[in-house]
Design a protein around this motif. Structure first.
Motif, PDB file in Angstrom:
ATOM      1  N   GLY A 124       0.807  -1.209   0.000  1.00  0.00           N
ATOM      2  CA  GLY A 124       0.000   0.000   0.000  1.00  0.00           C
ATOM      3  C   GLY A 124       0.841   1.260   0.000  1.00  0.00           C
ATOM      4  N   SER A 125       2.153   1.090  -0.152  1.00  0.00           N
ATOM      5  CA  SER A 125       3.072   2.225  -0.141  1.00  0.00           C
ATOM      6  C   SER A 125       3.597   2.502  -1.544  1.00  0.00           C
ATOM      7  N   SER A 126       3.436   3.729  -2.011  1.00  0.00           N
ATOM      8  CA  SER A 126       3.940   4.089  -3.341  1.00  0.00           C
ATOM      9  C   SER A 126       5.458   3.946  -3.421  1.00  0.00           C
ATOM     10  N   GLN A 127       6.142   4.202  -2.314  1.00  0.00           N
ATOM     11  CA  GLN A 127       7.597   4.062  -2.289  1.00  0.00           C
ATOM     12  C   GLN A 127       8.012   2.610  -2.490  1.00  0.00           C
ATOM     13  N   VAL A 128       7.343   1.701  -1.793  1.00  0.00           N
ATOM     14  CA  VAL A 128       7.647   0.274  -1.943  1.00  0.00           C
ATOM     15  C   VAL A 128       7.241  -0.222  -3.329  1.00  0.00           C
ATOM     16  N   LEU A 129       6.104   0.247  -3.829  1.00  0.00           N
ATOM     17  CA  LEU A 129       5.651  -0.154  -5.165  1.00  0.00           C
ATOM     18  C   LEU A 129       6.669   0.249  -6.234  1.00  0.00           C
ATOM     19  N   LYS A 130       7.288   1.404  -6.055  1.00  0.00           N
ATOM     20  CA  LYS A 130       8.330   1.843  -6.994  1.00  0.00           C
ATOM     21  C   LYS A 130       9.534   0.917  -6.930  1.00  0.00           C
ATOM     22  N   ALA A 131       9.949   0.547  -5.719  1.00  0.00           N
ATOM     23  CA  ALA A 131      11.074  -0.385  -5.564  1.00  0.00           C
ATOM     24  C   ALA A 131      10.740  -1.758  -6.143  1.00  0.00           C
ATOM     25  N   MET A 132       9.470  -2.131  -6.077  1.00  0.00           N
ATOM     26  CA  MET A 132       9.027  -3.406  -6.649  1.00  0.00           C
ATOM     27  C   MET A 132       8.902  -3.357  -8.165  1.00  0.00           C
ATOM     28  N   ARG A 133       8.969  -2.167  -8.746  1.00  0.00           N
ATOM     29  CA  ARG A 133       8.781  -1.947 -10.188  1.00  0.00           C
ATOM     30  C   ARG A 133       7.403  -2.436 -10.639  1.00  0.00           C
ATOM     31  N   ARG A 134       6.368  -2.049  -9.884  1.00  0.00           N
ATOM     32  CA  ARG A 134       5.016  -2.473 -10.202  1.00  0.00           C
ATOM     33  C   ARG A 134       4.343  -1.589 -11.249  1.00  0.00           C
ATOM     34  N   GLY A 135       4.829  -0.379 -11.449  1.00  0.00           N
ATOM     35  CA  GLY A 135       4.275   0.462 -12.511  1.00  0.00           C
ATOM     36  C   GLY A 135       3.057   1.270 -12.118  1.00  0.00           C
ATOM     37  N   TYR A 136       2.825   1.454 -10.799  1.00  0.00           N
ATOM     38  CA  TYR A 136       1.691   2.265 -10.370  1.00  0.00           C
ATOM     39  C   TYR A 136       1.949   2.785  -8.961  1.00  0.00           C
ATOM     40  N   THR A 137       1.169   3.765  -8.571  1.00  0.00           N
ATOM     41  CA  THR A 137       1.203   4.302  -7.214  1.00  0.00           C
ATOM     42  C   THR A 137      -0.009   3.806  -6.439  1.00  0.00           C
ATOM     43  N   LYS A 138      -0.023   4.071  -5.140  1.00  0.00           N
ATOM     44  CA  LYS A 138      -1.180   3.711  -4.323  1.00  0.00           C
ATOM     45  C   LYS A 138      -2.415   4.427  -4.834  1.00  0.00           C
ATOM     46  N   GLU A 139      -2.255   5.684  -5.228  1.00  0.00           N
ATOM     47  CA  GLU A 139      -3.387   6.475  -5.704  1.00  0.00           C
ATOM     48  C   GLU A 139      -3.954   5.898  -6.999  1.00  0.00           C
ATOM     49  N   ALA A 140      -3.084   5.476  -7.927  1.00  0.00           N
ATOM     50  CA  ALA A 140      -3.549   4.880  -9.183  1.00  0.00           C
ATOM     51  C   ALA A 140      -4.291   3.576  -8.915  1.00  0.00           C
ATOM     52  N   TYR A 141      -3.775   2.800  -7.973  1.00  0.00           N
ATOM     53  CA  TYR A 141      -4.418   1.532  -7.631  1.00  0.00           C
ATOM     54  C   TYR A 141      -5.815   1.770  -7.056  1.00  0.00           C
ATOM     55  N   LEU A 142      -5.931   2.712  -6.142  1.00  0.00           N
ATOM     56  CA  LEU A 142      -7.241   3.016  -5.563  1.00  0.00           C
ATOM     57  C   LEU A 142      -8.200   3.572  -6.615  1.00  0.00           C
ATOM     58  N   GLY A 143      -7.654   4.302  -7.593  1.00  0.00           N
ATOM     59  CA  GLY A 143      -8.486   4.772  -8.697  1.00  0.00           C
ATOM     60  C   GLY A 143      -9.037   3.616  -9.507  1.00  0.00           C
ATOM     61  N   LEU A 144      -8.224   2.578  -9.715  1.00  0.00           N
ATOM     62  CA  LEU A 144      -8.693   1.387 -10.421  1.00  0.00           C
ATOM     63  C   LEU A 144      -9.778   0.681  -9.622  1.00  0.00           C
ATOM     64  N   VAL A 145      -9.582   0.543  -8.315  1.00  0.00           N
ATOM     65  CA  VAL A 145     -10.582  -0.102  -7.463  1.00  0.00           C
ATOM     66  C   VAL A 145     -11.916   0.631  -7.573  1.00  0.00           C
ATOM     67  N   GLU A 146     -11.861   1.950  -7.527  1.00  0.00           N
ATOM     68  CA  GLU A 146     -13.082   2.748  -7.640  1.00  0.00           C
ATOM     69  C   GLU A 146     -13.760   2.523  -8.982  1.00  0.00           C
ATOM     70  N   ASN A 147     -12.990   2.445 -10.049  1.00  0.00           N
ATOM     71  CA  ASN A 147     -13.530   2.225 -11.386  1.00  0.00           C
ATOM     72  C   ASN A 147     -14.169   0.847 -11.501  1.00  0.00           C
ATOM     73  N   VAL A 148     -13.505  -0.157 -10.934  1.00  0.00           N
ATOM     74  CA  VAL A 148     -14.032  -1.527 -10.960  1.00  0.00           C
ATOM     75  C   VAL A 148     -15.367  -1.591 -10.229  1.00  0.00           C
ATOM     76  N   LYS A 149     -15.430  -1.006  -9.048  1.00  0.00           N
ATOM     77  CA  LYS A 149     -16.666  -1.048  -8.261  1.00  0.00           C
ATOM     78  C   LYS A 149     -17.795  -0.256  -8.929  1.00  0.00           C
ATOM     79  N   ARG A 150     -17.428   0.789  -9.651  1.00  0.00           N
ATOM     80  CA  ARG A 150     -18.446   1.593 -10.337  1.00  0.00           C
ATOM     81  C   ARG A 150     -19.057   0.836 -11.507  1.00  0.00           C
ATOM     82  N   ILE A 151     -18.236   0.130 -12.276  1.00  0.00           N
ATOM     83  CA  ILE A 151     -18.712  -0.564 -13.473  1.00  0.00           C
ATOM     84  C   ILE A 151     -19.349  -1.903 -13.146  1.00  0.00           C
ATOM     85  N   ILE A 152     -18.765  -2.647 -12.218  1.00  0.00           N
ATOM     86  CA  ILE A 152     -19.263  -3.989 -11.880  1.00  0.00           C
ATOM     87  C   ILE A 152     -19.927  -3.922 -10.512  1.00  0.00           C
TER      88      ILE A 152
END
Length: 602
Positions: free
Chosen positions: A383-411
């Motif tokens: 859940g940490s953008s700093q750790v996600l960057k070190a993991m090379r995941r390609g997103y921030t915590k904020e982007a991930y939460l934005g996806l969750v919101e989009n998923v819940k809105r559509i489905i």
């Protein structure tokens, strides 16, 4: 043994090199002797060339590793230098043990399909086995340690059998085979056969050579192998569900992950091959299919010319990749659309996806199709953008939460699951608290949580220090699991009083008086074994069997399961047509610790 003798007759040629080594010209005043030696040297060389030219050509050996198409368009795994009956199983019994992710379950089915065609028999009794094959995982250190311990047990068993039975052969398949070939063969000498994830076609040949007393291996990775032409032998419980592999390998190169190094680059199985397998499963009465891949929703079929094009791959908003944007091909939404049309009464699931590959068209398709389960796996890892960057995941915590919101809105009513790693390189206490915050904010139903273990070959192994103490990792893992369960209990409690469509798996493990099944959201439901109405509008009753759809009234819940009472038999298409979204879409919880045998990779 005829094959082994033929090899001996071939390699005896090497003995003719001995005279050549001693026939070099020496400084000597006797010219006559020099002339004689020169003539002898030419004669020996001529004999060597004659014998060499009469042996198998280089092309003959290339056939051993080439997979060729026959005149009928199928693949052939015949070896040009082996007679057809040498790599037959001759009714020898094979015993499989499968560890790791669902992909390994599918790999077991593929390997068994190949061996079955060559005359092997399968046994589920280890004491009867002539060949023991372990399908292994290298994602975490503990998974590998489990295999090492098992190999010690099997080796002791093998030594005892040498006195009274045909020697038992032990083989390692899958990710661990590719990663630890040297240790397995040379240092420990615990196995006879090693086959990597792309070498299962070679198993009959490898086992034949092992019968001659050799340790053999093939761990070559492929840029093309998808086993598209091999129909796996499915061994699902009661035959009601099955896994179908749609792609292999991974290009994401997350810094903690060994998968790209053990399973190779991404390549997708042709759509036509996937649809053919699912049609066969539908005809066999299978009620649930799970599409598999290391990054399943990055599927891209470019097998036919008409699938080409210049359209760039769409990603979830705010996500990026370490590789150049891909273009052309049939995408995951195209495949999911085609698969869902095969059988309206067959549930479709998929795992393991990456959150970057959920463009809106995929989400809308899931929302629209009644037989595509409204449950999505969104591996966050941290859940940490700093750790996600070190993991090379390609997103921030904020982007991930934005996806969750989009998923819940559509489905509407979607249930979400996730993966988390505790104690990754450089993770601070603040980073850990952000992960706990994310778990609480999203409200997952399923969690796969693990303490970080460094894997060789990965980016983290070469670039990052494993600086979080083991006891801190374990403490943070326990805290994450605790929060997961708290949230799951809260979410599941909201389902009490609702009616859920359940696909029955069979008897409950805890009581033969109860049955167990799963909802659309993959939630486990336990209910009494009793006859119920054959249909909601009928008074006739009938027993409930594995593979049946039944409507179950939910009476109680906890963090891991629901309890209820069956009301009537039903079908997926009837429920989709008549149920409200709130009663069709459920949430689920299952928390896996580091002792899980079957898990996800991403």
């Amino acid at each position: 043994m005829e094959y082994v003798r033929s090899l001996k007759s071939l390699f005896v040629i090497s003995h003719h090199r001995l005279p050549l080594r001693y026939s070099l010209p020496r400084c000597c005043s006797n010219l006559a002797n020099t002339s004689v030696r020169s003539k002898e040297r030419r004669t020996t060389a001529d004999k060597f060339k004659t014998r060499l030219s009469s042996g198998p050509s280089f092309q003959e050996f290339v056939k051993a590793v080439s997979v060729k198409r026959t005149s009928h368009g199928e693949y052939s795994d015949q070896h040009g230098y082996l007679s057809e009956d040498l790599d037959m199983g001759n009714s020898r019994k094979v015993y499989f043990e499968t560890y790791g992710c669902q992909m390994n379950v599918n790999d077991t089915e593929i390997a068994w399909s190949i061996l079955q065609r060559r005359g092997y028999q399968r046994t589920f009794d280890l004491n009867e086995a002539d060949v023991v094959l372990l399908v292994t995982c290298s994602v975490r250190e503990k998974a590998e340690q489990t295999i090492w311990n098992r190999l010690q047990q099997l080796t002791a068993m093998k030594k005892k059998r040498l006195k009274t039975h045909t020697p038992m052969k032990i083989g390692i398949l899958g990710c661990m085979a590719e990663r630890l070939k040297t240790e397995l063969l040379e240092q420990e000498k615990l196995v006879d056969v090693i086959a990597g994830p792309d070498a299962y076609r070679d198993l009959p040949r490898l086992l034949t050579l092992a019968d001659g007393g050799h340790q053999v291996s093939n761990v070559l990775l492929s840029l093309e192998e998808t086993y598209a032409d091999i129909m796996p032998v499915h061994h699902a419980p009661q035959g009601y569900s099955a896994f179908v592999s749609i792609m292999r390998g991974c290009d994401n190169m997350c810094s903690y992950c060994i998968v790209p190094f053990t399973r190779g680059r991404e390549r997708s199985r042709p759509v036509r091959s996937i649809l053919e397998e699912i049609r066969v499963l539908s005809d066999q009465g299978v009620k649930e299919v799970t599409l598999l891949g290391q990054n399943v929703n990055s599927y891209r079929d470019t097998s036919e010319q008409q699938f080409g094009g210049s359209d760039l791959t769409k990603l979830s908003r705010g996500f990026k990749t370490v590789y150049r944007t891909k273009q052309g091909g049939l995408r995951f939404s195209d495949l999911l659309d085609a698969v869902s049309r095969i059988d309206p009464d067959m549930r479709i699931r998929f795992t393991s996806p990456h959150p970057k590959d959920f463009p809106d068209e995929v989400l809308h398709l899931i929302a629209e199709r009644g037989n595509i389960c409204k449950q999505i796996h969104l591996p966050a890892q941290s859940g940490s953008s700093q750790v996600l960057k070190a993991m090379r995941r390609g997103y921030t915590k904020e982007a991930y939460l934005g996806l969750v919101e989009n998923v819940k809105r559509i489905i509407q009513g979607v249930s979400l699951s996730s993966d988390f790693i505790s104690g990754f390189c450089g993770e601070t206490e603040e980073d850990h608290q952000q992960t706990l915050s994310l778990i609480r904010e999203v409200g997952y139903n399923v969690g796969f949580l693990f303490a970080y273990s460094m894997r060789k070959k990965t980016h983290a192994f070469h670039r990052l220090p494993d600086d979080v103490p083991a006891e801190v990792k374990q403490r943070r893992l326990v805290e994450c699991i605790s929060v997961f369960r708290e949230e799951a209990a809260r979410v599941n409690a909201a389902l009490v009083g609702s009616t859920q469509l359940v696909l029955v798996e069979g008897e409950s493990k805890r009581s033969a008086k109860d049955l167990c099944g799963r909802t659309d959201g993959n939630m486990k439901v336990i209910f009494p074994k009793e006859d119920v109405a054959v249909h909601t509008s009928e008074s006739n009753t009938g027993p409930i069997n594995a593979g049946d759809y039944v409507l179950v009234k939910i009476l109680s819940s906890n963090s891991q399961s629901l309890r209820g009472r069956a009301l009537s038999h039903s079908s997926l298409r009837d429920t989709v047509a008549h149920c409200e979204p709130s009663s069709r879409h459920q949430v689920d919880e299952h928390v896996a610790s580091d002792t899980s045998m079957i898990e996800t990779c991403h």
